[in-house]
Design a protein around this motif. Structure first.
Motif, PDB file in Angstrom:
ATOM      1  N   ASP A 124      49.688  41.417  34.721  1.00 36.31           N
ATOM      2  CA  ASP A 124      49.179  42.583  35.425  1.00 36.31           C
ATOM      3  C   ASP A 124      48.197  43.231  34.456  1.00 36.31           C
ATOM      4  O   ASP A 124      48.605  43.823  33.447  1.00 36.31           O
ATOM      5  N   ASP A 125      46.897  43.101  34.741  1.00 40.29           N
ATOM      6  CA  ASP A 125      45.908  43.537  33.747  1.00 40.29           C
ATOM      7  C   ASP A 125      45.810  45.049  33.601  1.00 40.29           C
ATOM      8  O   ASP A 125      45.032  45.545  32.778  1.00 40.29           O
ATOM      9  N   ARG A 126      46.591  45.784  34.359  1.00 41.55           N
ATOM     10  CA  ARG A 126      46.679  47.225  34.113  1.00 41.55           C
ATOM     11  C   ARG A 126      47.568  47.502  32.908  1.00 41.55           C
ATOM     12  O   ARG A 126      47.415  48.527  32.232  1.00 41.55           O
ATOM     13  N   LYS A 129      46.129  43.630  28.771  1.00 40.77           N
ATOM     14  CA  LYS A 129      44.699  43.300  28.810  1.00 40.77           C
ATOM     15  C   LYS A 129      44.342  42.191  27.832  1.00 40.77           C
ATOM     16  O   LYS A 129      43.270  41.596  27.934  1.00 40.77           O
TER      17      LYS A 129
END
Length: 345
Positions: A124-126, A129
């Motif tokens: 989940d790139d939130r 990263k």
């Protein structure tokens, strides 16, 4: 810590036996050998060749009498079935095959590869990263139990990127791939190390593919065709036919990937109705639909060829991690004469 990991791996191979479903295939009696086969695959497109052979009736057409054809949700569960003697022929990841052979003493031989690669890290790139974010306190990272193929890949990721192993492992939530996908879809994980097709399914559910096995382990051997030693010694012609059919199926995958994805999708929906019923939807469609599987299968290199050097590298790495009780020569588990015969066809 390594001793603890080793004992965990042994227990996994010996007792884990969570299977998805079983269904039998009628077949004609072998003309040359009166033998029936109990066959098993992992519920992944790693076993695409076996799914294709089953769907197209190639086993029966070749005179192979397949008494049972089972799908397991992890390679470790399949390895346990090999250890119990429930299965004579298995399409499974290299790592659990090694575990079964050396830790549980299962008399198997790897007679062909099925593919290279087939694993990845989705995030989940939130929350995640970069790979370095896996060290952050509170990150929820999904992975299979210690000693599984993707767990070994996770350790390779940690090593390659110079991560703090204790910090990363503190964040790991151990669960099989199907449960990881459900956790992804319900917001209970920030990242997951998974085999294909599960990585692509997670990607279709909103996660981002951060890296694949190709990025940290060049030429990584994915899955293999393993047979019990007594089958190979008593009925080598049966093993020859299995390898020939594996080669034929891989040729179909490489020559007509769309048709192959449609076949694998159909077979997986037959083999795993419980999973389908639980949902696993992506954009309103089945997560094992042909389009998703086609994207997943492009991330694997389907070939019967297997590099003994890569097998040895895997053995040595598992020994370094303490996942197997001793180092051994790759030649002890390999018998590649059937590949040579298939190439000559």
């Amino acid at each position: 810590m390594r001793q603890c990991c080793f004992h965990t791996a042994v227990v996994i191979v010996l007792i884990l036996s969570c299977r998805i479903t079983v269904y039998a295939e009628g077949a004609s009696t072998l003309k040359q050998e009166n033998v029936t086969l109990n066959m098993a695959v992992e519920f992944m497109d790693h076993a695409a060749a076996a799914f294709i052979c089953n769907d197209q009736g190639w086993f029966e057409q070749s005179g192979l009498n397949v008494k049972s054809y089972e799908s397991y949700n992890t390679g470790m569960a399949l390895a346990a079935a090999l250890a119990r003697g429930d299965v004579q022929v298995a399409y499974l990841c290299l790592v659990p095959a090694i575990n079964a052979f050396i830790n549980a003493g299962v008399p198997i031989k790897i007679v062909a590869g099925t593919h290279q690669y087939g694993y990845g890290l989705v995030v989940d790139d939130r929350a995640v990263k970069s790979v370095q974010d896996l060290e952050k306190e509170g990150i929820r990272l999904g992975c299979v139990r210690e000693g599984g193929a993707v767990d070994v890949l996770l350790r390779r990721i940690i090593e390659t990127y110079g991560l703090d192993v204790d910090k990363v492992l503190k964040n790991v939530r151990r669960m099989p791939p199907a449960k990881q996908l459900l956790a992804v879809q319900t917001g209970q994980l920030d990242a997951a190390v998974l085999p294909e097709q599960w990585t692509t399914m997670a990607e279709a559910s909103g996660f981002k593919m951060l890296l694949m096995a190709q990025d940290v382990w060049p030429q990584m051997q994915g899955s293999v065709l393993a047979v019990r030693h007594d089958l190979m010694t008593r009925h080598p012609d049966v093993v020859r036919k299995l390898v020939d059919l594996l080669k034929r199926a891989n040729e179909l995958i490489n020559q007509d990937p769309r048709k192959a994805a449609e076949i694998v999708s159909r077979q997986m929906q037959l083999a795993g109705p419980a999973l389908v019923q639980k949902g696993f939807k992506a954009d309103g469609h089945s997560a094992i639909a042909p389009d998703i599987l086609a994207r997943s299968m492009k991330r694997l290199v389907y070939t019967i060829d297997i590099d003994p050097g890569q097998v040895q590298l895997t053995i040595d790495y598992m020994a370094d991690l303490g996942y197997i009780k001793k180092r051994f020569a790759a030649e002890d588990i390999l018998d590649l004469r059937f590949i040579e015969n298939a190439r000559s066809q």
